[in-house]
Design a protein around this motif. Structure first.
Motif, mmCIF file in Angstrom:
data_model
loop_
_atom_site.group_PDB
_atom_site.id
_atom_site.type_symbol
_atom_site.label_atom_id
_atom_site.label_comp_id
_atom_site.label_asym_id
_atom_site.label_seq_id
_atom_site.Cartn_x
_atom_site.Cartn_y
_atom_site.Cartn_z
ATOM 1 N N SER A 1 1.457 11.816 -20.366
ATOM 2 C CA SER A 1 1.177 11.251 -21.689
ATOM 3 C C SER A 1 2.699 10.407 -21.959
ATOM 4 O O SER A 1 3.667 10.640 -21.511
ATOM 5 C CB SER A 1 1.536 12.325 -22.695
ATOM 6 O OG SER A 1 1.969 12.022 -23.985
ATOM 7 N N SER A 2 2.331 9.074 -22.346
ATOM 8 C CA SER A 2 3.588 8.291 -22.554
ATOM 9 C C SER A 2 4.278 8.298 -23.763
ATOM 10 O O SER A 2 5.227 7.752 -23.909
ATOM 11 C CB SER A 2 2.660 6.662 -22.478
ATOM 12 O OG SER A 2 1.930 6.518 -23.668
ATOM 13 N N SER A 3 3.860 9.141 -24.420
ATOM 14 C CA SER A 3 4.795 9.573 -25.756
ATOM 15 C C SER A 3 5.576 11.036 -25.444
ATOM 16 O O SER A 3 6.323 11.379 -26.404
ATOM 17 C CB SER A 3 3.946 9.815 -26.962
ATOM 18 O OG SER A 3 2.943 10.716 -26.880
ATOM 19 N N ASP A 4 5.556 11.490 -24.238
ATOM 20 C CA ASP A 4 6.198 12.849 -24.121
ATOM 21 C C ASP A 4 7.193 12.618 -23.180
ATOM 22 O O ASP A 4 7.091 12.442 -21.997
ATOM 23 C CB ASP A 4 5.123 13.869 -23.330
ATOM 24 C CG ASP A 4 5.834 15.101 -23.179
ATOM 25 O OD1 ASP A 4 7.001 15.367 -23.110
ATOM 26 O OD2 ASP A 4 4.943 16.281 -23.101
ATOM 27 N N ARG A 5 8.416 12.616 -23.618
ATOM 28 C CA ARG A 5 9.680 12.119 -22.770
ATOM 29 C C ARG A 5 9.941 13.078 -21.800
ATOM 30 O O ARG A 5 10.321 12.661 -20.505
ATOM 31 C CB ARG A 5 10.980 12.059 -23.668
ATOM 32 C CG ARG A 5 12.218 11.160 -22.791
ATOM 33 C CD ARG A 5 13.336 11.152 -23.692
ATOM 34 N NE ARG A 5 14.214 10.484 -23.057
ATOM 35 C CZ ARG A 5 14.916 9.278 -23.400
ATOM 36 N NH1 ARG A 5 14.361 8.521 -24.274
ATOM 37 N NH2 ARG A 5 15.965 8.875 -22.809
ATOM 38 N N PRO B 1 0.758 -1.286 -0.046
ATOM 39 C CA PRO B 1 0.045 -0.003 -0.089
ATOM 40 C C PRO B 1 0.817 1.279 -0.016
ATOM 41 O O PRO B 1 0.296 2.396 -0.330
ATOM 42 C CB PRO B 1 -0.965 -0.013 1.481
ATOM 43 C CG PRO B 1 -0.835 -1.563 1.475
ATOM 44 C CD PRO B 1 0.232 -2.253 1.128
ATOM 45 N N SER B 2 1.948 1.142 0.471
ATOM 46 C CA SER B 2 2.853 2.407 0.570
ATOM 47 C C SER B 2 3.622 2.851 -0.645
ATOM 48 O O SER B 2 4.098 3.878 -1.001
ATOM 49 C CB SER B 2 3.939 2.274 1.796
ATOM 50 O OG SER B 2 4.796 1.267 1.328
ATOM 51 N N MET B 3 3.420 1.913 -1.711
ATOM 52 C CA MET B 3 4.244 2.119 -2.945
ATOM 53 C C MET B 3 3.606 3.096 -3.994
ATOM 54 O O MET B 3 2.490 3.380 -3.874
ATOM 55 C CB MET B 3 4.469 0.733 -3.744
ATOM 56 C CG MET B 3 5.466 -0.220 -2.811
ATOM 57 S SD MET B 3 5.667 -1.667 -3.759
ATOM 58 C CE MET B 3 7.009 -2.443 -2.596
ATOM 59 N N ARG B 4 4.488 3.536 -4.708
ATOM 60 C CA ARG B 4 4.055 4.416 -5.796
ATOM 61 C C ARG B 4 4.244 3.563 -7.090
ATOM 62 O O ARG B 4 5.484 2.928 -7.500
ATOM 63 C CB ARG B 4 4.994 5.788 -6.017
ATOM 64 C CG ARG B 4 4.342 6.478 -7.204
ATOM 65 C CD ARG B 4 5.330 7.680 -7.488
ATOM 66 N NE ARG B 4 5.398 8.662 -6.140
ATOM 67 C CZ ARG B 4 4.609 9.766 -6.274
ATOM 68 N NH1 ARG B 4 3.869 10.024 -7.069
ATOM 69 N NH2 ARG B 4 4.540 10.460 -4.998
ATOM 70 N N VAL B 5 2.918 3.405 -7.805
ATOM 71 C CA VAL B 5 3.258 2.444 -9.039
ATOM 72 C C VAL B 5 2.826 3.262 -10.350
ATOM 73 O O VAL B 5 1.601 3.963 -10.315
ATOM 74 C CB VAL B 5 2.109 1.210 -8.733
ATOM 75 C CG1 VAL B 5 2.178 0.360 -9.917
ATOM 76 C CG2 VAL B 5 2.452 0.543 -7.317
ATOM 77 N N GLY B 6 3.625 3.047 -11.309
ATOM 78 C CA GLY B 6 3.257 3.442 -12.820
ATOM 79 C C GLY B 6 2.342 2.466 -13.663
ATOM 80 O O GLY B 6 2.802 1.292 -13.330
ATOM 81 N N VAL B 7 1.478 2.707 -14.171
ATOM 82 C CA VAL B 7 0.373 1.907 -15.021
ATOM 83 C C VAL B 7 0.581 2.637 -16.429
ATOM 84 O O VAL B 7 0.296 3.571 -16.694
ATOM 85 C CB VAL B 7 -0.834 1.701 -14.326
ATOM 86 C CG1 VAL B 7 -1.809 1.131 -15.450
ATOM 87 C CG2 VAL B 7 -1.154 1.200 -13.080
ATOM 88 N N VAL B 8 1.115 1.610 -17.383
ATOM 89 C CA VAL B 8 1.184 2.091 -18.780
ATOM 90 C C VAL B 8 0.108 1.511 -19.567
ATOM 91 O O VAL B 8 -0.063 0.405 -19.701
ATOM 92 C CB VAL B 8 2.603 1.773 -19.275
ATOM 93 C CG1 VAL B 8 2.786 2.148 -20.708
ATOM 94 C CG2 VAL B 8 3.581 2.238 -18.442
ATOM 95 N N GLY B 9 -0.703 2.444 -20.137
ATOM 96 C CA GLY B 9 -1.780 1.934 -20.747
ATOM 97 C C GLY B 9 -3.142 2.050 -19.922
ATOM 98 O O GLY B 9 -2.909 1.233 -19.224
ATOM 99 N N PHE C 1 -0.092 6.411 -17.290
ATOM 100 C CA PHE C 1 0.582 6.853 -18.475
ATOM 101 C C PHE C 1 0.002 6.445 -19.861
ATOM 102 O O PHE C 1 -0.338 5.047 -19.778
ATOM 103 C CB PHE C 1 2.230 6.286 -18.755
ATOM 104 C CG PHE C 1 3.083 6.894 -17.634
ATOM 105 C CD1 PHE C 1 3.682 7.763 -17.637
ATOM 106 C CD2 PHE C 1 3.206 5.981 -16.393
ATOM 107 C CE1 PHE C 1 4.861 8.287 -16.864
ATOM 108 C CE2 PHE C 1 4.063 6.494 -15.465
ATOM 109 C CZ PHE C 1 4.769 7.419 -15.434
ATOM 110 N N SER C 2 -0.558 7.509 -20.403
ATOM 111 C CA SER C 2 -1.212 6.900 -21.829
ATOM 112 C C SER C 2 -1.098 7.881 -23.000
ATOM 113 O O SER C 2 -0.683 9.139 -22.828
ATOM 114 C CB SER C 2 -2.735 6.964 -21.463
ATOM 115 O OG SER C 2 -3.474 6.673 -22.457
ATOM 116 N N THR C 3 -0.961 7.322 -24.228
ATOM 117 C CA THR C 3 -1.044 8.267 -25.081
ATOM 118 C C THR C 3 -2.240 8.849 -25.638
ATOM 119 O O THR C 3 -2.604 9.798 -26.332
ATOM 120 C CB THR C 3 -0.571 7.363 -26.636
ATOM 121 O OG1 THR C 3 -1.451 6.513 -26.802
ATOM 122 C CG2 THR C 3 0.831 7.060 -26.385
#
Length: 204
Positions: A85-89, A35-43, A65-67
């Motif tokens: 945005s998953s396309s914006d570096r 529960p304490s974690m930071r998680v990225g979800v792509v798509g 993260f998403s386009t």
């Protein structure tokens, strides 16, 4: 598997849990997400929207993260803290060294170096989705932070039952379109054109 009482009334909206839901839940277990974690979800599609819902129920901090900019409102509604945005570096780089785990859910390749930089040292990049083309993953960002790559399937019978119990407890169901079985060919065309927002369920 025994469908918990809390999901029986959900009907069609519970069906995708048995595939997409258990794949995501298996990723959560395999990466030992807490529960304490930071998680990225792509798509933010069939897998990704359930990932956000599960992680939100676990009280994780979630970066979506998403386009697709039109998914932002949904991602935040499902429980994401941020939408990128998953396309914006450059936008991605603002989250460098912030995520314990990144769960990949689409079928397209990414700027993997940018996403590996988002991971904290010892972080995990987890493939829950399968890219249509073989990914080229840079080794240097993995070595520097002792980060790792993991991939998961939908797990086993025990994983599925744990997922169903968790989903029932937290009132998690999939976002679905429901079509009559006789429209299966039209439904498959929609899936093939990638115009389905989350999940489609056929009903007799």
């Amino acid at each position: 598997h025994k469908l918990p009482a809390g999901l029986i009334k959900a009907g069609a909206a519970a069906a995708p849990l048995l595939c997409a839901g258990t794949t995501i839940f298996n990723a959560i277990l395999a990466c030992d997400i807490q529960p304490s974690m930071r998680v990225g979800v792509v798509g933010i599609g069939g897998l990704g929207h359930l990932a956000i819902k599960f992680l939100h129920a676990m009280q994780c901090t979630i970066i979506a993260f998403s386009t697709s900019e039109n998914k932002k409102a949904d991602a935040l509604k499902f429980g994401a803290t941020d939408f990128v945005s998953s396309s914006d570096r450059q936008a991605i780089s603002q989250f460098n060294n912030t995520c314990d785990v990144i769960i990949y859910t689409p079928d397209v390749n990414l700027d993997y170096e940018a996403f590996l930089n988002v991971l904290k040292p010892f972080g995990i990049f987890c493939f829950a989705g399968i890219p249509m083309e073989a990914p080229t993953i840079p080794i240097f960002p993995l070595v520097i932070g002792e980060k790792s790559i993991k991939a998961v399937t939908c797990g086993n019978r025990q994983t599925i039952q744990k997922m169903l119990n968790f989903a029932a407890k937290h009132h998690i169901i999939a976002e679905v379109e429901t079509w009559p079985m006789q429209d299966i060919n039209r439904a498959l065309k929609k899936v093939g054109k990638n115009t389905l927002t989350y999940r489609l369920v056929l009903k007799n």
